[in-house]
Motif scaffolding. Structure first.
Motif, mmCIF file in Angstrom:
data_model
loop_
_atom_site.group_PDB
_atom_site.id
_atom_site.type_symbol
_atom_site.label_atom_id
_atom_site.label_comp_id
_atom_site.label_asym_id
_atom_site.label_seq_id
_atom_site.Cartn_x
_atom_site.Cartn_y
_atom_site.Cartn_z
ATOM 1 N N UNK A 134 0.979 -1.334 0.194
ATOM 2 C CA UNK A 134 -0.152 -0.062 -0.086
ATOM 3 C C UNK A 134 1.044 1.219 0.109
ATOM 4 N N UNK A 135 0.244 2.184 -1.020
ATOM 5 C CA UNK A 135 1.323 3.017 -1.238
ATOM 6 C C UNK A 135 0.380 4.496 -0.267
ATOM 7 N N UNK A 136 -0.955 4.566 -0.130
ATOM 8 C CA UNK A 136 -1.475 5.563 0.336
ATOM 9 C C UNK A 136 -1.343 5.810 1.775
ATOM 10 N N UNK A 137 -2.368 6.237 2.585
ATOM 11 C CA UNK A 137 -2.100 6.503 3.952
ATOM 12 C C UNK A 137 -3.359 5.679 4.338
ATOM 13 N N UNK A 138 -4.289 6.072 3.326
ATOM 14 C CA UNK A 138 -5.756 5.210 4.002
ATOM 15 C C UNK A 138 -5.164 3.296 3.569
ATOM 16 N N UNK A 139 -5.033 3.297 3.038
ATOM 17 C CA UNK A 139 -4.809 1.875 2.627
ATOM 18 C C UNK A 139 -3.795 0.849 3.736
ATOM 19 N N UNK A 140 -2.405 1.548 4.007
ATOM 20 C CA UNK A 140 -1.946 1.619 4.786
ATOM 21 C C UNK A 140 -2.654 1.347 6.220
ATOM 22 N N UNK A 141 -3.612 2.412 6.863
ATOM 23 C CA UNK A 141 -4.644 2.425 8.282
ATOM 24 C C UNK A 141 -4.858 1.029 8.179
ATOM 25 N N UNK A 142 -5.364 0.846 6.630
ATOM 26 C CA UNK A 142 -6.844 -0.173 6.394
ATOM 27 C C UNK A 142 -6.508 -1.461 6.895
ATOM 28 N N UNK A 143 -5.092 -1.740 6.225
ATOM 29 C CA UNK A 143 -4.093 -3.416 7.091
ATOM 30 C C UNK A 143 -4.044 -3.144 8.264
#
Length: 90
Positions: A2-11
């Motif tokens: 993941x590159x986006x902050x929201x995607x990292x948080x989702x993980x």
């Protein structure tokens, strides 16, 4: 990756939820296994007590979303029938 902050948080959130849900399912299996063992041992009273402890755990699993409502109901129904068919120790 993941590159986006929201995607990292989702993980991160998914990892936490997965751990919690695994613990819930494990707990449910443990309570069901206690009923199974009591039935196998032939102790009707212990089976009845174990069933009364297992049923709310199964329904909590439904509320938490780790089990489908019909699955939990089916498990409770089948366990109840098996406990009911046991002959009490005299």
């Amino acid at each position: 990756m993941a590159h986006h902050q929201s995607a990292k948080k989702r993980i991160r959130q998914t990892e936490r939820r997965t751990e919690v849900n695994r613990a819930r399912v494990s707990r449910i299996r443990t309570f069901v296994k206690k009923v199974e063992l009591a039935i196998a041992s032939g102790d009707a009273q212990a089976a009845k007590v174990a069933l009364h402890e297992a049923e709310p755990q199964l329904m909590r699993g439904v509320q938490a979303g780790v089990l489908h409502k019909n699955t939990a109901s089916r498990k409770v129904s089948r366990l109840t029938a098996r406990v009911k068919d046991m002959k009490p120790l005299a």
